[in-house]
Design an enzyme around this catalytic site. Structure first.
Site, PDB file in Angstrom:
ATOM      1  N   LEU A 155      -2.969  -5.005   1.734  1.00 31.67           N
ATOM      2  CA  LEU A 155      -2.555  -3.689   2.177  1.00 31.67           C
ATOM      3  C   LEU A 155      -3.081  -3.084   4.036  1.00 31.67           C
ATOM      4  CD1 LEU A 155      -2.005  -2.015  -1.251  1.00 31.67           C
ATOM      5  CD2 LEU A 155      -0.422  -2.801   0.424  1.00 31.67           C
ATOM      6  N   ASP A 156      -2.214  -2.614   4.582  1.00 38.29           N
ATOM      7  CA  ASP A 156      -3.019  -2.602   5.872  1.00 38.29           C
ATOM      8  C   ASP A 156      -3.988  -1.136   5.791  1.00 38.29           C
ATOM      9  OD1 ASP A 156      -1.057  -4.413   7.452  1.00 38.29           O
ATOM     10  OD2 ASP A 156       0.405  -2.566   7.837  1.00 38.29           O
ATOM     11  N   LYS A 157      -4.332  -0.321   6.787  1.00 41.40           N
ATOM     12  CA  LYS A 157      -5.319   0.158   6.340  1.00 41.40           C
ATOM     13  C   LYS A 157      -4.007   2.172   6.109  1.00 41.40           C
ATOM     14  CE  LYS A 157      -9.287   2.836   9.190  1.00 41.40           C
ATOM     15  NZ  LYS A 157     -10.324   2.938  10.171  1.00 41.40           N
TER      16      LYS A 157
END
Length: 235
Positions: free
Chosen positions: A105-107
């Site tokens: 998952l993106d930051k």
């Protein structure tokens, strides 16, 4: 399962390092099936043997499967020199060797991330050929239309067709079976929308536990583990 050295078993369960296991054996604090272990290279089947350390039985787990409600600002990585990772959020007793987040998952993206040391299951879950769909909630900066829904359904650029359901003018649910870099964000950008908030709600047939606060976690139940690889559910 095959026979394993006792020091290797304890290390795999994050109970003791190899050197710590040797010291425990020297002090006669490890027993297998009621018998004191005298050498670190003694072997047993960890799935059937009764292993105790300092009088306490250990519960052997070949693999672990952890559902985490990932908060924004945390990396989906096993380790990083400069930023906090999802593994860092686990207590030391759960940080066993080989743990990794299955899929990124993106930051700045929140929600359901699976942490495991089962590479085979992770591969099946992430492969588009398995058709294990992931459901996201997205908030965007434009008013969503039926044309956007159709564009997602037909497939956008290099991405496979995806299902989108508009919740309100700026909010939608999106279900995809791929996990390409920034995929949901790029799909919305293709229809002229920038994602301002993104959260993963479901993997396969398993929903994020609503009782989990951001940054907290729990192990999957056997039923959830079975449902993890379920195919498309629809929204």
């Amino acid at each position: 399962m095959s026979m394993e050295r006792i020091d290797k078993i304890l290390s795999s369960q994050n109970i003791a390092t190899r050197s710590e296991a040797k010291e425990l054996i020297r002090k006669k604090k490890i027993c297998v099936n009621g018998k004191i272990v005298l050498k670190p290279d003694e072997k047993c089947n960890p799935e059937t043997a009764e292993i105790s350390v300092d009088g306490k039985l250990i519960s052997f787990k070949k693999y672990v499967y952890i559902m985490m409600n990932k908060p924004s600002g945390v990396l989906s990585a096993s380790n990083d020199k400069y930023a906090k990772t999802v593994i860092d959020l686990l207590p030391k007793e759960l940080q066993r060797k080989g743990l990794f987040p299955a899929g990124r998952l993106d930051k700045d993206t929140e929600g359901f991330i699976l942490i495991t040391d089962d590479g085979e299951l992770a591969h099946k879950m992430l492969s588009p050929k398995s058709h294990v769909y992931k459901l996201y909630k997205a908030v965007v900066d434009k008013i969503l239309t039926d044309e956007d829904v159709t564009a997602f359904k037909n497939g956008i650029n290099e991405f496979l067709p995806a299902e989108m359901k508009i919740i309100d003018e700026h909010t939608a649910l999106v279900e995809i079976c791929e996990g390409k870099f920034h995929q949901v964000k790029k799909m919305f950008q293709a229809v002229g929308a920038n994602v301002t908030y993104l959260k993963r709600l479901r993997i396969g047939g398993v929903w994020l536990d609503e009782t989990l606060e951001k940054g907290t976690f729990r192990e999957l139940s056997p039923k959830e583990l079975h449902e993890l690889l379920c195919t498309k559910h629809g929204i």
